[in-house]
Enzyme design. Structure first.
Site, PDB file in Angstrom:
ATOM      1  CE1 TYR A  11      15.635  -7.843  33.796  1.00  0.00           C
ATOM      2  CE2 TYR A  11      15.528  -5.482  33.508  1.00  0.00           C
ATOM      3  CZ  TYR A  11      15.113  -6.735  33.167  1.00  0.00           C
ATOM      4  OH  TYR A  11      14.174  -6.870  32.183  1.00  0.00           O
ATOM      5  CD  GLU A  12      14.201  -7.660  39.581  1.00  0.00           C
ATOM      6  OE1 GLU A  12      14.396  -7.893  40.784  1.00  0.00           O
ATOM      7  OE2 GLU A  12      13.665  -6.625  39.154  1.00  0.00           O
ATOM      8  N   GLY A  13      19.167  -9.454  40.486  1.00  0.00           N
ATOM      9  CA  GLY A  13      20.193 -10.389  40.951  1.00  0.00           C
ATOM     10  C   GLY A  13      20.911 -10.934  39.741  1.00  0.00           C
TER      11      GLY A  13
END
Lengths: 259, 593
Positions: B440-442
């Protein structure tokens, strides 16, 4: 209302402690922290002042090396100010010596109520609060599980083996507080920041007007004759069930006199 | 209480001797961050997280989160109480401006607190992590009234915030999203659509939830250029600040996940009953910019999760290795069984964990420090340098630290042997919890593209070359330091390889982007591990003035990391310069379904 709380700063119990073979006392040169058993008194004092709607909590502590880290924790919880008594001559003080110093420092505050733990977590003598009360000629109530202040009196529920006694005594008084009876608050970061600028009055024996010969090693009526390591924990007994395990467990518990 | 203890000594060492907190305290606005106060803050924060938050971690995993029929959520036992105490203690807001009720401390310090929060309970820590993203977005892009309504409550933690980006067909490609925002007569908007994977999208630990939702306005251009960001609170806020009507949004389901069971991962439905009331944040079509404000903050935060979860796994494995007896170690008395920590291979695994965590902590803290210089640097030059450095280090922190979080948590399981594979010991939880962070978050793949495709090109490669020059400076300082000679040798070899990789990528990035993308991940790892080696070398050099034990411990970690991880860096160079030829060849047959 002014409540004074006696607090002790002790070596962190989570770090392995050490005894100095020369002095036969606990090595206290590492960083000291607030004795957990004192955090209950601090919390109770803060709650009492809150309930009264006015007043403040003052801390009194004695430490050989000008240590204030533990005091800062209690100040961060919300106490307003502190007195710290530090003096080389205090090394080796026994319970009575400690009580003399604390009593002199507390008297300067002219408190309405003095709270203390029932005993410290490193020394465990459990006699200092009563000695302080005697020296100050204050009523002493021990093992409080709750304290309320009503007019000029303290109403205390005093823990007993069977339950609790309800005790009422006139103020000022000294009450020792049982560990675990309230939930000490954690300092907020704003409390910690505020604690930095709260006044800590640092005194030595001269400042307190106490004769150095009456405290410390010089004045100690108690002598530590010898020290020994606590025995290592031994392996327990494993009972294999051959049909009679319950009888053996019962007899084991019987021998321990817990049944 | 759990057995876990926040690593206060390592944290304060890293704050002061890897990052330079004392230098930050000299900057305008940070004068109150004096060393004594910081020591007290870190120690008290550690005690709080050890005693209040850490004991909730196990129930978070085993009991997890429950979605009720009315769309409400019951979080795991102890979560609401622990979160309530977290709000009281104020630790959430330590890095935010005092004007909004925060502590105004450097992000370096708040990063240390984030690490402790995560180590204590990663699933719970995600709530505050997402709130921080929302705070950043509103602080930078909100109008005065939005700031006044939301910031105090978010900074204190009385309300939490979320990021609503992902939709079923719009994950890494955010531009594909289809949620709609329609203008209402009163200047507000009505939001319609479904968002998935919304972390802490619904819960019972705080009074209100401030959703930041990406959506398209009518007639907006396709792709990322047409996206706008909206504030969509769970409860509308009255003029006097009290909570009013319930907004038209619900949590319709929660995900059953590999890990972080204590963190509610929600499917959020907006606008089924006429439209959820939303307020435009920033300007229309500027949603991506606002989103990156949230993201950049969160990316470092996720990197810190890698550190925190690895630390927790390490402590648990260390404890087990001391207790568990098995086999006779060399030199032990015949007929005895030794604790497994006496076996060299177990020592190897534990020291790998310990030293790699120290490198990861150093990397994330230096990243936070760079952000502090970017915001509070003494002059334009210092601020630009800080900004560039943070931009470069962020993909390294996010990708390498989370990959290492998984790898080290896996080693933690390994040290437990068969008991590690059994859920009862709890070692497996850390491994499962750690697994989300590279995603997550890229995703970490996106971090590698960010590094090779965007960060490498900053100032025509000048930012990266400055960083390599700093590593060169560390190597020069190691000259003549006998106990760190092996570190110097490995760092030199790694730096040479990293330079070659850098020049190659700078050359192909314009002419052949496929070659650049193919080598991006290996390049990111080369740079992260080399930077990790530099950090441990710097730490060992600093520690020489801090007493014999500290000096020896830090030297041992630097040497071990150099021999076991840094030495692998030149081996990654062929993967960087191989180009995309084999990948595209494989795409034809080998990778066909």
């Amino acid at each position: 209302m002014k409540v004074v709380v006696c607090v002790k700063q002790i070596p962190d119990p989570a770090d392995p402690g050490a005894l100095d073979p020369e002095s036969k006392t606990l090595v206290r040169d590492a960083k000291l922290i607030l004795d957990e058993s004192d955090s209950y008194g601090v919390e109770m004092a803060l709650q009492l002042v809150d309930a009264a709607g006015e007043g403040e909590v003052h801390l009194v502590s004695m430490a050989p090396n000008n240590e204030t880290a533990g005091l800062r924790t209690a100040l961060a919880m919300g106490a307003a100010s502190a007195t710290l008594i530090s003096d080389e001559a205090l090394k080796g003080s026994d319970a009575l010596g400690t009580a003399k110093v604390l009593a002199a420092a507390i008297a300067r505050q002219e408190p309405d109520l003095v709270l203390a733990a029932t005993e410290s977590s490193d020394g465990y003598t459990g006699t200092v609060p009563e000695q302080v009360a005697a020296l100050m000629d204050l009523p002493s109530v021990t093992f409080a599980k709750s304290v309320a202040v009503d007019g000029g009196a303290a109403k205390v529920q005093r823990q007993t083996e069977a339950g609790y006694d309800e005790v009422e005594c006139p103020l000022p008084a000294l009450v020792s507080v049982t560990a675990g009876v309230v939930e000490p608050r954690y300092p907020s970061f704003k409390g910690i920041m505020a604690a930095k600028s709260k006044p800590v009055d640092e005194l030595d024996l001269g400042g307190l007007g106490i004769d150095a010969g009456s405290v410390g090693w010089a004045g100690a009526g108690q002598e530590i004759v010898s020290i020994a390591d606590a025995p290592a924990r031994e392996a327990g007994e494993v009972i294999e069930d051959e049909g009679d395990a319950y009888e053996r467990i019962v007899s084991f518990l019987d021998d321990l006199k817990v049944l | 209480m759990s057995d876990f203890r926040s690593p206060i000594e390592d944290i304060t060492f890293t704050l002061r001797h890897v990052a330079d907190l004392d230098a930050l305290a000299k900057l305008e606005g940070y004068e109150h961050a004096d060393p004594d106060l910081i020591d007290g803050l870190v120690a008290e924060a550690g005690r709080f997280f050890d005693e209040v938050v850490a004991p909730t971690n196990r129930d978070g995993d085993t009991v997890g989160t429950k979605l009720n029929e009315d769309g409400s959520i019951t979080t795991a036992p102890g979560f609401a109480a622990a979160y309530g105490k977290l709000v009281e203690s104020g630790w959430n807001g330590i890095g935010f401006p005092e004007a909004y009720g925060g502590g105004g401390f450097p992000q370096l310090l708040s990063t240390a607190v984030e690490e402790m929060t995560t180590t204590a309970n990663m699933a719970l820590a995600l709530g505050p992590l997402l709130s921080r993203g929302a705070i950043e977005a509103i602080m930078h892009h909100g109008d005065e009234s939005q700031k006044e309504i939301y910031l105090q409550k978010l900074v204190s933690g009385e309300w939490t915030g979320t990021m609503n980006l992902t939709e079923p067909h719009a994950g890494s490609d955010v531009g594909a999203l289809t949620s709609k925002a329609e203008p209402a007569d009163d200047g507000t908007w009505r939001i319609f659509g479904q968002k998935i994977f919304i972390t802490w999208g619904e819960h019972d630990v705080a009074d209100n939830i401030v959703h930041l939702v990406l959506a398209r306005t009518p007639g907006s251009p396709p792709g990322t250029k047409g996206i706008s960001l909206f504030i969509v609170p769970k409860f509308l806020v009255n003029d006097d600040g009290t909570l009013g009507e319930r907004n038209d949004l619900t949590c319709v389901s929660i995900e059953h996940k590999l890990g972080i069971h204590g963190s509610p991962t929600c499917v959020m439905q907006y606008g089924d009953n006429g439209g959820a009331v939303g307020y435009l944040l920033g300007e229309e079509h500027q949603g991506m910019r606002c989103m990156f404000t949230m993201m950049n903050n969160a990316r470092l935060g996720v990197g810190v999760e890698g550190v925190g979860i690895a630390e927790r796994a390490y402590q648990q494995a260390l404890g087990y290795a001391h207790e568990r007896t098995q086999g006779r170690a060399i030199g032990a008395a015949p007929g005895t069984e030794s604790p497994i920590i006496d076996h060299p291979d177990v020592q190897r695994m534990l020291l790998d964990m310990k030293s790699t965590i120290a490198a990861m902590r150093g990397l994330t803290y230096r990243n936070a420090e760079a952000l502090d210089h970017a915001h509070h640097g003494a002059d334009d030059n210092a601020r630009t340098k800080g900004d560039e450095r943070a931009a470069l280090l962020t993909p390294l922190s996010k990708s390498w630290c989370t990959d290492m979080g998984v790898e080290l948590a896996s080693i933690g399981v390994q040290i437990h042997g068969g008991m590690g594979f059994v859920e009862e010991t709890g070692a497996a939880q850390h491994f499962r919890d750690a697994r989300i962070a590279p995603i997550y978050e890229g995703t970490n793949g996106i971090q590698a593209i960010d590094l090779a495709g965007r960060k490498l090109g900053m100032r025509q490669g000048g930012v990266v070359r400055d960083h390599l020059a700093e590593i060169g400076a560390t190597i020069a300082s190691l000259e003549g330091v006998e106990e760190l000679e092996s570190v110097r040798e490995q760092l030199l070899l790694a730096l040479d390889a990293l330079r070659a990789a850098t020049e190659y990528l700078l050359e192909v990035s314009g002419s052949n982007p496929s070659d650049m993308l193919a080598g991006a991940m290996a390049y990111l790892n080369m740079m992260a591990i080399t930077t990790g080696g530099q950090i441990l070398a710097d730490a060992a050099l600093s520690a020489r003035s801090l007493g014999a034990e500290e000096a020896e411990d830090r030297a041992v970690m630097a040497r071990f990391f150099a021999a076991n991880r840094l030495a692998g860096v030149p081996g990654l160079l062929p993967a960087v310069i191989a180009g995309a030829g084999d990948l595209s060849a494989a795409r034809g047959r080998l990778l066909s379904t």
